[in-house]
Design a protein around this motif. Sequence first.
Motif, PDB file in Angstrom:
ATOM      1  N   LEU A 676     -11.724  13.946 -13.587  1.00 33.58           N
ATOM      2  CA  LEU A 676     -12.630  14.793 -12.703  1.00 33.58           C
ATOM      3  C   LEU A 676     -12.153  16.322 -12.508  1.00 33.58           C
ATOM      4  CD1 LEU A 676     -15.472  14.886 -11.030  1.00 33.58           C
ATOM      5  CD2 LEU A 676     -13.956  14.535  -9.049  1.00 33.58           C
ATOM      6  N   ASN A 677     -13.020  17.100 -13.044  1.00 31.12           N
ATOM      7  CA  ASN A 677     -12.346  18.880 -13.068  1.00 31.12           C
ATOM      8  C   ASN A 677     -13.736  19.347 -11.924  1.00 31.12           C
ATOM      9  OD1 ASN A 677     -10.472  19.720 -14.926  1.00 31.12           O
ATOM     10  ND2 ASN A 677     -11.574  18.199 -16.252  1.00 31.12           N
ATOM     11  N   VAL A 678     -12.950  19.784 -10.827  1.00 30.20           N
ATOM     12  CA  VAL A 678     -13.661  20.663  -9.972  1.00 30.20           C
ATOM     13  C   VAL A 678     -13.225  22.242 -10.190  1.00 30.20           C
ATOM     14  CG1 VAL A 678     -14.284  21.222  -7.446  1.00 30.20           C
ATOM     15  CG2 VAL A 678     -13.340  18.767  -8.218  1.00 30.20           C
ATOM     16  N   ARG A 679     -14.058  22.829 -10.494  1.00 30.79           N
ATOM     17  CA  ARG A 679     -14.167  24.334 -10.783  1.00 30.79           C
ATOM     18  C   ARG A 679     -14.437  25.338 -10.039  1.00 30.79           C
ATOM     19  NH1 ARG A 679     -16.525  23.600 -17.012  1.00 30.79           N
ATOM     20  NH2 ARG A 679     -14.680  22.617 -17.794  1.00 30.79           N
ATOM     21  N   ASN A 680     -13.564  26.325  -9.629  1.00 27.27           N
ATOM     22  CA  ASN A 680     -13.868  27.275  -8.725  1.00 27.27           C
ATOM     23  C   ASN A 680     -13.966  26.589  -7.293  1.00 27.27           C
ATOM     24  OD1 ASN A 680     -14.236  30.066  -7.235  1.00 27.27           O
ATOM     25  ND2 ASN A 680     -16.250  30.374  -7.990  1.00 27.27           N
ATOM     26  N   VAL A 681     -12.822  26.045  -6.846  1.00 32.05           N
ATOM     27  CA  VAL A 681     -12.768  25.318  -5.636  1.00 32.05           C
ATOM     28  C   VAL A 681     -13.112  25.946  -4.565  1.00 32.05           C
ATOM     29  CG1 VAL A 681     -11.101  23.818  -4.352  1.00 32.05           C
ATOM     30  CG2 VAL A 681     -11.131  23.644  -6.789  1.00 32.05           C
ATOM     31  N   THR A 682     -12.540  27.040  -4.579  1.00 30.10           N
ATOM     32  CA  THR A 682     -12.814  28.332  -3.052  1.00 30.10           C
ATOM     33  C   THR A 682     -14.134  28.683  -3.197  1.00 30.10           C
ATOM     34  OG1 THR A 682     -11.566  29.947  -4.161  1.00 30.10           O
ATOM     35  CG2 THR A 682     -10.325  28.381  -2.679  1.00 30.10           C
ATOM     36  N   ASN A 683     -15.036  28.679  -4.389  1.00 21.88           N
ATOM     37  CA  ASN A 683     -16.312  29.148  -4.182  1.00 21.88           C
ATOM     38  C   ASN A 683     -16.208  30.518  -4.232  1.00 21.88           C
ATOM     39  OD1 ASN A 683     -18.849  28.584  -4.718  1.00 21.88           O
ATOM     40  ND2 ASN A 683     -19.432  28.802  -2.588  1.00 21.88           N
ATOM     41  N   ALA A 684     -15.280  31.329  -4.982  1.00 22.41           N
ATOM     42  CA  ALA A 684     -14.966  32.761  -5.073  1.00 22.41           C
ATOM     43  C   ALA A 684     -16.399  33.390  -5.680  1.00 22.41           C
ATOM     44  CB  ALA A 684     -13.683  33.048  -5.850  1.00 22.41           C
ATOM     45  N   ARG A 685     -16.617  34.386  -5.291  1.00 23.45           N
ATOM     46  CA  ARG A 685     -17.809  35.256  -5.818  1.00 23.45           C
ATOM     47  C   ARG A 685     -17.354  36.694  -6.239  1.00 23.45           C
ATOM     48  NH1 ARG A 685     -23.345  35.939  -3.993  1.00 23.45           N
ATOM     49  NH2 ARG A 685     -24.058  38.196  -4.009  1.00 23.45           N
ATOM     50  N   TYR A 686     -18.001  36.708  -7.419  1.00 21.65           N
ATOM     51  CA  TYR A 686     -17.195  37.580  -8.205  1.00 21.65           C
ATOM     52  C   TYR A 686     -17.997  37.921  -9.441  1.00 21.65           C
ATOM     53  CZ  TYR A 686     -15.125  34.244 -11.315  1.00 21.65           C
ATOM     54  OH  TYR A 686     -14.937  33.458 -12.402  1.00 21.65           O
ATOM     55  N   LEU A 687     -17.884  39.315 -10.049  1.00 28.66           N
ATOM     56  CA  LEU A 687     -18.777  39.619 -11.158  1.00 28.66           C
ATOM     57  C   LEU A 687     -17.942  39.338 -12.447  1.00 28.66           C
ATOM     58  CD1 LEU A 687     -20.071  43.007  -9.716  1.00 28.66           C
ATOM     59  CD2 LEU A 687     -21.676  40.711  -9.865  1.00 28.66           C
ATOM     60  N   GLY A 688     -18.799  39.072 -13.625  1.00 32.42           N
ATOM     61  CA  GLY A 688     -18.039  38.817 -14.931  1.00 32.42           C
ATOM     62  C   GLY A 688     -17.352  39.999 -15.474  1.00 32.42           C
ATOM     63  N   GLY A 693     -21.537  48.858 -16.188  1.00 32.62           N
ATOM     64  CA  GLY A 693     -22.032  49.068 -14.999  1.00 32.62           C
ATOM     65  C   GLY A 693     -23.190  48.510 -14.620  1.00 32.62           C
ATOM     66  N   GLN A 694     -23.357  47.310 -15.413  1.00 29.36           N
ATOM     67  CA  GLN A 694     -24.318  46.189 -15.216  1.00 29.36           C
ATOM     68  C   GLN A 694     -23.396  44.840 -15.062  1.00 29.36           C
ATOM     69  OE1 GLN A 694     -27.642  46.209 -17.897  1.00 29.36           O
ATOM     70  NE2 GLN A 694     -28.548  47.652 -16.556  1.00 29.36           N
ATOM     71  N   ALA A 695     -23.987  43.767 -14.575  1.00 27.02           N
ATOM     72  CA  ALA A 695     -23.161  42.422 -14.513  1.00 27.02           C
ATOM     73  C   ALA A 695     -23.851  41.541 -13.876  1.00 27.02           C
ATOM     74  CB  ALA A 695     -21.877  42.705 -13.583  1.00 27.02           C
ATOM     75  N   PHE A 696     -23.414  40.133 -13.720  1.00 28.65           N
ATOM     76  CA  PHE A 696     -24.032  39.092 -13.247  1.00 28.65           C
ATOM     77  C   PHE A 696     -22.783  38.284 -12.650  1.00 28.65           C
ATOM     78  CE2 PHE A 696     -23.269  37.720 -17.419  1.00 28.65           C
ATOM     79  CZ  PHE A 696     -22.748  36.492 -17.370  1.00 28.65           C
TER      80      PHE A 696
END
Length: 711
Positions: A676-688, A693-696
Amino acid sequence: MKRSLFWGLLAGAASPMATAAMGAEPVAVAAPDAPDNDIIVTGSKAEQAGDRQSASPTGLSLSLRETPQSVTIVDRERIDAFALTNVNDLLTQTVGINVERTETDRTEFNARGFDITNFQFDGVGLPMAFGIQSGDLDTVLFERVEAVRGANAIMTGVGNPSATINYLRKRPTTDVRAGAAVFGGSFDMWRVEGDVSGPVDASGRLRVRVIAAHEERASHLDYNRVNRDVFAGLVAWDATPDLTATFGYSRQDNRSDGVLWGALPLVYSDGSRIDYPRSASTSAPWTYWNVLDQTAFAELAYRPGGDWSVRGVATYRHSDERAKILYAYSPNGLPDPATGRGIVGLVGLYPSTNESLLFDGYASGGVDLFGRSHQLAFGVSTGRLDNEQFYAAPDAGVDYGDIRQLASFRALEPAFGTPRREADVRDRLTRAYGAMHVNVTDRLKGVVGATAIWLRTSGLSYGADQARRNEKVSPYLGALYDLTPNVTLYASYTDIFNPQNEVDVTNTRLDPAKGTSIEGGVKGEWFDGRLYGTAAVFRAKQSGLADFAGQFVAGQPGQAGTSYYIGRDTTSTGFEVEVAGRVANRWLLSGGFTHLDIEDEAGQDARTFIPRDTLKLAATYTVPEWRDLRLGGQFRYQGAISTPSGVAGRPIVQDGFATLDLLGGVRLFDRVRADLNVRNVTNARYLGTLKYGQAFYAAPRSVVATLRFAY
């Protein structure tokens, strides 16, 4: 008995019904009494002297410690443990590599401040146009992935002083192996893999391998879904004890819906940020980006005697892209903060075809000179890359209205005319190269070499003539000194030559970037080579390097929605520290820290979308007596980034952030394992990325469960 089992497994793998039940690389689950696998990223010399399948920057058969550059290897064990099923996720966790997720289906990579354009398969490849990966490249086909950081002047000849990524294919094995895996996870993700390999005849002279995978998943982004099928078949035949022929074919069909072309406009006209939910997308359900990539290769490997090896490879690759895409932009300045209006959509139907044919011949082995033994390698390669692009205009555009109401907006699908050919470009590249590992004394070694290239381009792209003729000879110099039996000092130097694909505002290709690259450091191996560490400093300077300056709009010379650049003199300096291997009997560790300074000719910060500091760590700990319990994690930190010059408005800044992935798994039965892999455990919010100048926004916390069988 084993051959009968092998034929049964192979027949099952070839049937459509069995494809959905097949799994990943069988060595991922060892038998209970199997010894620990020490080869994680420590590397070793090739099995045969002169076997150039690994990503050595010199073409010589050298261990990591003997190579005067930084090399990182991500092997099958780590790929399986952390469910790194696509190359984008894998390279995100690779030391010194940055992954710029500019769109859902186009990804760019950089290292040491510069774009990565060189991607190889078994040490052979042509530079990828713009360094862009279309769709997700699946990892089920590869035994391991190697990253050579810095300039790879001998084995590629052209490119940036960034890195070369080498994908090592799985090969037919002399013993019978079979595996199956089933995945399930967040965003309606499910996946199945299969891998069967072994000898066909009693002597083992004829061997085959069949690999297959199917994946379907939605996304945290609105509308986005991916459906991917992967297949590969390989045959190896020992014609004589000294001559082996290998043939292979692979097919990857990546079908994506609800795709992003460009991404979210980030700021209003007053410079304030636009507030979006993490799922926000400027796409529409009717958009798609389908990429069908097929590769066939034939290889002859001959061992004439001693430690000499001769290898010839012919590779044919054909890629078809079919895209109906929607690009959100502001033609009259940034959107109004009071009304949210000012964003419109450019729609296009873009079929395209890429076709490449490459021949590579190579020889290496030992020579005795002046009473000492040395290594020599030399070769010639020639190839061509043909690219055709078509475009069909819509009968209407799109007005997004109030961008603050994006979640409730649904763009209507326009009608399209017949696609017309807008680009037809052919690149031809020929290289001659050679290198020698000079055994000066028992402690002092040298590496000298050079590559000569001849590049020709012809054709038109959106009305602009793409003709160019470039020739260059680049030297390579390296030195290594064994300070102790475990520690080696090293240094290397090479010229940089990059015939750029980027165009200026007139849609004319920029002149080649030229410069120098130097690296030095220390490498060490401990615990009988099971633990490897390195520290390096580097400096690279390029003149005329492409720097993003804006994007074409309707009425300008280039394709609307694509980018144009200006040439800048750019210098990158920095240092890296890396460690990999077995710290203790049960503890595997790999990771490193990278620091960069990137400046233009005026001494100002350049390429500010690239983080100046990154830290990546991965570790697993096993407890064999508790059903092979395995616990692990991946940690990634990157420093602050901002939009580069050329992007309208005041700079957009993203602060540094960190992500953490956790792993846990046990052996359920004799040859069955669950992880079982849990990714981004801390639920960090960031742009790719902030490159354009555009991003998601990147994905929130998610889980992937894997059930794996291995024989």
